[in-house]
Design a protein around this motif. Structure first.
Motif, mmCIF file in Angstrom:
data_model
loop_
_atom_site.group_PDB
_atom_site.id
_atom_site.type_symbol
_atom_site.label_atom_id
_atom_site.label_comp_id
_atom_site.label_asym_id
_atom_site.label_seq_id
_atom_site.Cartn_x
_atom_site.Cartn_y
_atom_site.Cartn_z
ATOM 1 N N SER A 262 0.908 -1.073 0.047
ATOM 2 C CA SER A 262 -0.089 -0.005 -0.096
ATOM 3 C C SER A 262 0.801 1.452 0.104
ATOM 4 O O SER A 262 2.154 1.265 0.171
ATOM 5 N N GLY A 263 0.212 2.356 -0.316
ATOM 6 C CA GLY A 263 1.054 3.654 -0.356
ATOM 7 C C GLY A 263 1.402 3.842 1.255
ATOM 8 O O GLY A 263 2.501 4.652 1.451
ATOM 9 N N THR A 264 0.561 3.645 2.123
ATOM 10 C CA THR A 264 0.718 3.904 3.678
ATOM 11 C C THR A 264 2.176 3.271 3.968
ATOM 12 O O THR A 264 3.259 3.746 4.409
ATOM 13 N N VAL B 143 5.234 4.754 2.608
ATOM 14 C CA VAL B 143 5.704 5.977 3.097
ATOM 15 C C VAL B 143 6.303 5.642 4.205
ATOM 16 O O VAL B 143 7.368 6.358 4.746
ATOM 17 N N TYR C 241 -2.133 14.541 3.248
ATOM 18 C CA TYR C 241 -2.468 13.007 3.497
ATOM 19 C C TYR C 241 -1.440 12.282 3.074
ATOM 20 O O TYR C 241 -0.966 12.455 1.742
ATOM 21 N N HIS C 242 -0.821 11.332 3.823
ATOM 22 C CA HIS C 242 0.206 10.316 3.130
ATOM 23 C C HIS C 242 -0.208 9.017 3.804
ATOM 24 O O HIS C 242 0.796 8.173 3.946
ATOM 25 N N GLY C 243 -1.555 8.565 3.993
ATOM 26 C CA GLY C 243 -1.777 7.441 4.779
ATOM 27 C C GLY C 243 -1.752 7.505 5.992
ATOM 28 O O GLY C 243 -1.600 8.449 6.872
ATOM 29 N N ASP D 186 4.068 15.961 -0.534
ATOM 30 C CA ASP D 186 3.240 15.522 -1.823
ATOM 31 C C ASP D 186 3.178 16.874 -2.812
ATOM 32 O O ASP D 186 2.960 17.747 -2.424
ATOM 33 N N ASP E 285 5.962 12.195 -2.139
ATOM 34 C CA ASP E 285 4.951 11.347 -2.103
ATOM 35 C C ASP E 285 4.078 11.553 -3.482
ATOM 36 O O ASP E 285 3.341 12.332 -3.396
ATOM 37 N N VAL F 10 2.102 9.110 -4.484
ATOM 38 C CA VAL F 10 1.060 7.931 -4.413
ATOM 39 C C VAL F 10 -0.033 8.340 -5.815
ATOM 40 O O VAL F 10 -0.437 7.322 -6.338
ATOM 41 N N ILE F 11 -0.334 9.524 -5.535
ATOM 42 C CA ILE F 11 -1.414 9.896 -6.320
ATOM 43 C C ILE F 11 -1.006 10.650 -7.549
ATOM 44 O O ILE F 11 -1.240 10.436 -8.796
ATOM 45 N N ALA G 210 2.179 4.297 -5.656
ATOM 46 C CA ALA G 210 0.878 3.298 -5.281
ATOM 47 C C ALA G 210 0.007 3.556 -6.595
ATOM 48 O O ALA G 210 0.303 3.821 -7.462
ATOM 49 N N LYS G 211 -1.136 2.916 -5.917
ATOM 50 C CA LYS G 211 -2.208 3.303 -7.127
ATOM 51 C C LYS G 211 -2.174 2.739 -8.264
ATOM 52 O O LYS G 211 -2.189 1.656 -8.468
ATOM 53 N N VAL H 228 -1.184 -2.006 -3.873
ATOM 54 C CA VAL H 228 0.175 -1.865 -4.119
ATOM 55 C C VAL H 228 0.815 -0.738 -3.315
ATOM 56 O O VAL H 228 0.265 0.248 -3.127
HETATM 57 C C1 LIG Z 1 -0.547 11.028 -1.171
HETATM 58 C C2 LIG Z 1 -0.893 9.805 -0.450
HETATM 59 N N1 LIG Z 1 0.036 9.094 0.009
HETATM 60 C C3 LIG Z 1 -0.310 7.708 0.714
HETATM 61 C C4 LIG Z 1 -1.580 7.339 0.442
HETATM 62 C C5 LIG Z 1 -1.806 6.138 1.283
HETATM 63 O O1 LIG Z 1 -1.846 5.187 0.324
HETATM 64 P P1 LIG Z 1 -2.784 3.904 0.490
HETATM 65 O O2 LIG Z 1 -4.261 3.986 0.596
HETATM 66 O O3 LIG Z 1 -2.439 2.954 -0.562
HETATM 67 O O4 LIG Z 1 -2.406 3.200 1.807
HETATM 68 C C6 LIG Z 1 -2.699 8.042 -0.269
HETATM 69 C C7 LIG Z 1 -3.752 7.537 -0.345
HETATM 70 O O5 LIG Z 1 -4.716 7.868 -0.864
HETATM 71 C C8 LIG Z 1 -2.237 9.164 -0.827
HETATM 72 O O6 LIG Z 1 -3.025 9.842 -1.438
#
Ligand SMILES: Cc1ncc(COP(=O)(O)O)c(C=O)c1O
Length: 444
Positions: free
Chosen positions: A124-126, A129, A152-154, A220, A253, A255-256, A279-280, A288
């Motif tokens: 996951s993105g969480t 990070v 937001y970073h998870g 981000d 970050d 992820v998005i 991620a995503k 992922v």
């Molecule tokens: C910028 C950012 N980092 C981290 C995450 C966490 O990713 P995940 O939901 O795959 O754990 C998200 C989720 O939306 C995100 O937007």
């Protein structure tokens, strides 16, 4: 019954979504297992999806401009991804061994993002990070991180600090470290320095005063939760200089934001981070994450020669289902396809702005590439506080969101959205028409 009435069917007490929610409440707190998808009093439940469309439990179709929070760049049930996944399904879903597919997907990402010399996959993105923060700490030997208020970073402990920054703390001279969950230990809050997005002066001051304790700055470059405000080029460049000067690891970050351009937003702003979290879209619709960056920093994960500085496992990390889905999805995302989505995204962003002008509604539009965000005010957008919206603005955002749902369009409740490759100007025009109608009905 009109189309709008039918789309509102899930709200009826005897609907399938209502029944499912009643059941869900018994077995999950609040009937929910993912805070992001909760809507009051309950959401429509999904039944299936194909291409740009999602069908809810009542059988009603809506155009999906949310794409599981930006992860489905090819929309739902993409035939190529399905074929690759079905083939892999028959060969086995997970092994206690690495597979060729993870090497191929890693190579594809390394080829596209120059700052990523090496990477590791997570679920996951969480987790990505979390691993990036651990790597930065192991590399620098320092305890603290800095991050930006409202970003937001998870849900990893340190990354979650000040994701929510209630107005009650806005009077402080610098942003306070606020807990994301009740009971968060003070020691954790003390180890996170909170900065304000696009505020160069505050960033310089706080980074200088914590420089010997800071392992990383986590940012981000186009935060979705702040309504896709862009990190200004001069601000990001200054952040790069400061972190380099003080030996602090700069983590982007993406992820998005990776879906905004072939090489991610870092390729658009021309700022090179030390580590990138992803991620995503790289999972092709499956769970992922990945952390990548300079080989020098990534060496903290290297297990050769005994215990690595950062041990990192994960039963399902780089599992072959995700890897083949991600590889297929990313191979389909050629430069031309990114360019096509960028052009369609620009068409939508212009159309949304025109719709607000036409309805004499004060507003502005943000985003890049396949991402777009609507703000129902004209304040300069620079950080979390400027994008958060006053209570009446937030009420109008909710009303427009509900109106869009009723007109068959799904966005995120804060009015951010994204495209998928099955979409063309036809779907874009449906969104724009629905937005104009929702605005008119909200203002009426
Ligand atoms: C910028 C950012 N980092 C981290 C995450 C966490 O990713 P995940 O939901 O795959 O754990 C998200 C989720 O939306 C995100 O937007």
């Amino acid at each position: 019954m009109t189309a709008t009435d039918r789309r509102e069917a899930f709200r009826q007490p005897l609907s399938e979504s209502a029944r499912l929610h009643e059941h869900a409440k018994k077995v999950m707190p609040g009937g929910n297992t993912r805070t992001t998808v909760h809507l009051d009093p309950y959401p429509a439940y999904a039944n299936r999806g194909h291409g740009a469309l999602v069908v809810d439990a009542e059988g009603e179709e809506r155009y999906d401009f949310l794409n599981n929070y930006t992860s489905l760049i090819h929309g739902h049930a993409d035939p190529d991804i399905n074929a690759a996944v079905i083939e892999q399904l028959q060969r086995g879903t997970a092994f206690g061994m690495p597979t060729p597919h993870e090497v191929e997907l890693a190579q594809l990402i390394v080829d596209r993002i120059p700052s990523v010399e090496q990477l590791r996959f997570t679920n996951s993105g969480t987790e990505a990070v979390m691993s990036a923060i651990q790597a930065a700490r192991a590399f620098t030997g320092r305890p603290k991180i800095a991050k930006f208020e409202g970003s937001y970073h998870g849900s990893y402990d340190y990354a979650g600090v000040s994701t929510l920054a209630p107005e009650s703390v806005w009077d402080e001279p610098a942003p306070l470290s606020t807990a994301y969950y009740h009971g968060a230990p003070q020691g954790m809050l003390d180890d996170v320095v909170v900065l304000r997005y696009n505020d160069t002066e505050m960033m310089e001051r706080l980074i200088e005063s914590h420089k010997s304790e800071l392992a990383a700055v986590l940012i981000d470059p186009m935060p979705w939760r702040m309504g896709l405000i862009a990190g200004e080029a001069a601000f990001l460049e200054r952040l790069r200089d400061l972190t380099r000067t003080h030996g602090i690891v700069l983590i982007f970050d993406e992820v998005i934001s990776l879906r905004a351009a072939y090489g991610g937003v870092q390729s658009v702003v021309g700022v090179t981070p030390d580590l990138t979290t992803m991620a995503k879209i790289i999972g092709g619709g499956f769970p992922v994450g990945a952390v990548g960056g300079s080989a020098e920093i990534m060496a903290v994960f290297d297990p050769r020669g005994g215990k690595p500085k950062v041990p990192h496992g994960g039963t399902f990390s780089a599992n072959p289902m995700t890897m083949v889905a991600g590889l297929t999805a990313m191979q389909k995302m050629t430069q031309q396809e990114f360019d096509r989505l960028e052009a369609l995204g620009a068409y939508i962003r212009e159309g949304l702005a025109e719709a607000m002008d036409g309805a004499r509604v004060e507003g502005q539009v943000t985003g890049h590439g396949s991402l777009f965000g609507v703000h129902l005010h004209r304040r300069k957008l620079s950080d979390y506080r400027s994008s958060a919206g006053t209570p009446p603005e937030r009420a109008r955002v909710s009303a427009v969101y509900d109106g869009l749902l009723a007109h068959g369009i799904i966005l995120a409740p804060q009015l951010t959205g994204c495209l998928s490759t099955p979409m063309t100007e036809t779907e874009a025009n449906l969104l724009l028409d629905a937005f104009s109608s929702a605005l008119r009905e909200t203002e009426a």
